[in-house]
Structure formats: C-alpha cells, structure tokens
Write a protein that holds these residues in place. Structure first.
Motif, short mmCIF file in Angstrom:
data_model
loop_
_atom_site.label_atom_id
_atom_site.label_comp_id
_atom_site.label_asym_id
_atom_site.label_seq_id
_atom_site.Cartn_x
_atom_site.Cartn_y
_atom_site.Cartn_z
N GLU A 178 -9.96 5.19 7.20
CA GLU A 178 -9.13 4.85 8.35
C GLU A 178 -9.92 4.01 9.37
O GLU A 178 -9.39 3.05 9.92
N GLU A 179 -11.17 4.36 9.58
CA GLU A 179 -12.03 3.62 10.51
C GLU A 179 -12.19 2.16 10.04
O GLU A 179 -12.29 1.25 10.86
N ALA A 180 -12.17 1.97 8.73
CA ALA A 180 -12.28 0.62 8.16
C ALA A 180 -10.96 -0.15 8.28
O ALA A 180 -10.91 -1.35 8.03
N GLY A 181 -9.89 0.56 8.64
CA GLY A 181 -8.60 -0.10 8.84
C GLY A 181 -7.59 0.09 7.72
O GLY A 181 -6.60 -0.63 7.63
N TYR A 182 -7.80 1.10 6.87
CA TYR A 182 -6.94 1.33 5.71
C TYR A 182 -6.52 2.80 5.69
O TYR A 182 -7.02 3.60 6.47
N SER A 183 -5.67 3.14 4.75
CA SER A 183 -5.30 4.55 4.59
C SER A 183 -5.52 4.94 3.14
O SER A 183 -5.48 4.11 2.24
N ALA A 184 -5.77 6.24 2.93
CA ALA A 184 -6.07 6.73 1.60
C ALA A 184 -5.53 8.13 1.40
O ALA A 184 -5.32 8.86 2.37
N VAL A 185 -5.30 8.47 0.14
CA VAL A 185 -4.96 9.82 -0.26
C VAL A 185 -5.81 10.17 -1.45
O VAL A 185 -6.17 9.30 -2.25
N ARG A 186 -6.15 11.44 -1.57
CA ARG A 186 -6.96 11.88 -2.71
C ARG A 186 -6.12 11.82 -3.98
O ARG A 186 -4.98 12.30 -4.01
N ALA A 187 -6.68 11.21 -5.02
CA ALA A 187 -5.97 11.07 -6.28
C ALA A 187 -6.43 12.09 -7.31
O ALA A 187 -5.72 12.36 -8.26
#
Length: 70
Positions: A60-69
């Motif tokens: 998120e700090e890098a400007g993106y969003s993620a979810v654990r796969a």
C-alpha cells in the motif's frame, strides 16, 4: 524458509515492480522477493514467520493493493 504469495492490483510496469520491491525488502525476515507486473503476483520468502499486515502495508505504501493468495 517459507514463501507466501500475494495478488497485487495496479502494477503495470517494471517501475511498479521496483517500487513494491523497495518497500517489501524493508520488512524484517524477508530473504527473497519475486514480483511480476505481468502476472500481478508478489512472492515473499522469509526465514521465519511473515507478518501479512506488514507486507500489505508495504504494498500500500508503494501505491498498490494486495491480497494474500496462498
């Protein structure tokens, strides 16, 4: 060693990959990072337990969003 995979949204180029790599590599215990804009995947290898919240916050700090796969 343990590897955890995340699905990242918003990555489109090598600069995106670099931004995520720079943030995630600051997390304690991270020994390897494989990030691909083409697949939208981030794999984080650690020498112990991985703090999912720290990885998600770094992405998120890098400007993106993620979810654990995995």
């Amino acid at each position: 060693m343990a590897t955890t995979e995340y699905q990242v949204t918003g990555m489109t180029c090598s600069h995106c990959e670099m931004s995520i790599r720079e943030e995630v590599e600051q997390i304690d215990g991270v020994t390897g990072i494989d990030v691909s804009a083409a697949s939208g995947k981030l794999e984080v290898t650690t020498d112990g337990a991985l703090d999912d919240a720290a990885v998600l916050a770094a992405v998120e700090e890098a400007g993106y969003s993620a979810v654990r796969a995995s």
